[in-house]
Design an enzyme around this catalytic site. Structure first.
Site, PDB file in Angstrom:
ATOM      1  N   HIS A 293      55.375  28.056  95.824  1.00 15.99           N
ATOM      2  CA  HIS A 293      55.462  28.790  97.090  1.00 15.99           C
ATOM      3  C   HIS A 293      55.915  27.910  98.242  1.00 15.99           C
ATOM      4  CE1 HIS A 293      53.860  31.993  94.802  1.00 15.99           C
ATOM      5  NE2 HIS A 293      52.587  31.717  94.924  1.00 15.99           N
TER       6      HIS A 293
ATOM      7  N   LYS B 148      51.399  41.866  89.745  1.00 13.23           N
ATOM      8  CA  LYS B 148      52.275  40.696  89.771  1.00 13.23           C
ATOM      9  C   LYS B 148      51.549  39.579  89.027  1.00 13.23           C
ATOM     10  CE  LYS B 148      55.377  37.699  91.651  1.00 13.23           C
ATOM     11  NZ  LYS B 148      55.470  37.499  93.105  1.00 13.23           N
ATOM     12  N   ILE B 149      52.176  39.094  87.945  1.00 17.72           N
ATOM     13  CA  ILE B 149      51.607  37.994  87.178  1.00 17.72           C
ATOM     14  C   ILE B 149      52.679  36.944  86.943  1.00 17.72           C
ATOM     15  CG2 ILE B 149      49.988  39.556  86.023  1.00 17.72           C
ATOM     16  CD1 ILE B 149      51.703  39.148  83.454  1.00 17.72           C
ATOM     17  N   SER B 150      52.308  35.823  86.381  1.00 17.21           N
ATOM     18  CA  SER B 150      53.270  34.805  85.988  1.00 17.21           C
ATOM     19  C   SER B 150      54.024  35.259  84.745  1.00 17.21           C
ATOM     20  CB  SER B 150      52.552  33.485  85.673  1.00 17.21           C
ATOM     21  OG  SER B 150      51.871  32.977  86.786  1.00 17.21           O
TER      22      SER B 150
ATOM     23  N   THR C  36      53.695  30.129  85.275  1.00 20.80           N
ATOM     24  CA  THR C  36      54.996  29.623  84.879  1.00 20.80           C
ATOM     25  C   THR C  36      55.140  28.165  85.285  1.00 20.80           C
ATOM     26  OG1 THR C  36      55.919  31.836  85.185  1.00 20.80           O
ATOM     27  CG2 THR C  36      57.484  30.008  85.050  1.00 20.80           C
ATOM     28  N   ALA C  37      54.595  27.814  86.430  1.00 23.22           N
ATOM     29  CA  ALA C  37      54.661  26.424  86.875  1.00 23.22           C
ATOM     30  C   ALA C  37      54.042  25.488  85.843  1.00 23.22           C
ATOM     31  CB  ALA C  37      53.939  26.283  88.224  1.00 23.22           C
TER      32      ALA C  37
END
Length: 282
Positions: free
Chosen positions: A152, A53-55, A108-109
Site C-alpha cells: 500500500h 476483497k482478499i489476496s 500475495t506479498a
C-alpha cells in the site's frame, strides 16, 4: 448484501458508488472494513461475506465456495510489495536467519516474498511475524524486526521512517515473468448472481473515474490520517485498467503466480479452470 474490503484509498475509491446507492439496480450493501489478513481468514469460515476483497494468494483455499470476479481488484505494474530494512543492505543474504514482519501469511506479498527468498536467501529467513501492515514500518524502525514486507502507501512513505529498500518484489516478479503483479482479488459466493455483481462493481469503478471528487471525503475519512496527496498517489497506483477488467494478461499473471506456488507446495493444489468462470466474463 454484505461486502468486505479494506479502508485503503483504492478500495474506498472503487466501492464508493456501489456502497452509497449510486449504482442503478444494485441492492443496498452492508460494508465491513477489514485488513487483508482478516478477510483472507474470514473467507474460509462460514462467516465469510457475500462479496470480499482478499489476496490473490488466498484464492486456492476458497475457490470451491467463491468465484473470482474479473473487476474491482488490484493488479498492475510498478505496484508490488517492498522489503525494507534499517541498515540499508541490498544483499539478500543479509536476511538469512532474520526476523521479518509480513502483513498476512496468505497475502500475495508474502507469497511473492517466499518465491523470491527461495532463490535469493541462502539458508532461508528466520522467524516470520504477522502484524497489521501499518505497524510493520515502526517495528523495523524501532529494531523489533530486522526487515519488513510492506504494501500500500508504504511505497511512498517508508523514507519518513528512516528505512531503506532492500528489494522491490514487484520489479523482481515483472523481470522474472514479464507479467503484472496480482495483489488483491474480488470474490463472490458462487450461488449468487455473479453476472449482476460484476456489472455493479464495474459500474462503480467507472463512476469513480468519471466523478473522482464524489468519493474524496469518503476516501480520506477512512485513510488513517493519510495526507491527501499520498491517498491520491495510492489510488493512481492501484486503480488501473485491470481494475475495470482483468483481461487475458491479468488472468495469465494470476495463473502464473498461483500455478508456480502450487508447484512448489506453497498453496494447495487446485483446478486452474476455476479461476476464470464463464458466468462472470466481460
Amino acid at each position: 448484501m454484505k461486502i468486505a474490503f479494506s479502508p485503503c484509498p483504492n478500495d474506498t475509491f472503487v466501492f464508493h458508488a456501489l456502497t452509497h446507492g449510486l449504482i442503478e439496480d444494485a441492492p443496498k450493501f452492508e460494508v465491513k472494513y477489514a485488513d487483508i489478513d482478516i478477510t483472507n481468514n474470514l473467507a474460509v469460515t462460514p462467516e465469510g461475506l457475500d462479496v470480499m476483497k482478499i489476496s490473490y494468494a488466498a484464492l486456492p483455499w476458497v475457490l470451491n465456495d467463491y468465484a473470482l470476479l474479473p473487476c474491482g481488484g488490484a493488479l498492475g505494474r510498478g505496484c508490488g510489495p517492498l522489503v525494507l530494512t534499517l541498515d540499508g543492505s541490498t544483499d539478500p543474504a543479509a536476511l538469512t536467519g532474520k526476523r521479518v514482519a509480513v502483513p498476512s501469511e496468505r497475502s500475495t506479498a508474502y507469497l511473492l516474498f517466499r518465491l523470491w527468498a527461495a532463490k535469493h536467501v541462502p539458508g532461508g529467513v528466520g522467524e516470520i511475524v504477522v502484524m497489521p501492515f501499518d505497524q510493520i514500518m515502526p517495528a523495523v524502525r524501532d529494531g523489533r524486526m530486522d526487515a519488513g514486507l510492506v504494501i500500500h502507501e508504504a511505497r511512498f512513505t517508508y523514507p519518513e521512517y528512516g528505512l531503506s529498500l532492500q528489494v522491490d518484489l514487484g520489479s523482481w516478479w515483472e523481470e522474472d515473468t514479464g507479467l503484472p503483479i496480482p495483489l488483491g482479488a474480488i470474490i463472490a459466493r458462487r450461488h449468487l448472481d455473479l453476472k449482476a455483481i460484476t456489472g455493479w462493481i464495474r459500474a462503480s469503478v467507472e463512476y469513480a473515474w468519471q466523478h473522482p471528487e464524489a468519493s474524496r471525503d469518503y476516501v480520506l475519512s477512512h485513510a488513517q490520517e493519510m495526507a491527501p496527496d499520498v491517498a491520491q498517489s495510492h489510488i493512481e497506483l492501484y486503480v488501473n485498467d485491470f481494475t475495470a477488467d482483468l483481461g487475458d494478461s491479468g488472468y495469465a499473471a494470476i495463473e502464473a503466480l498461483l500455478g508456480r506456488a502450487a508447484a512448489e507446495g506453497l498453496v494447495p493444489a487446485f483446478d486452474l479452470d476455476k479461476l476464470k468462470w464463464p458466468q462472470v466474463e466481460a
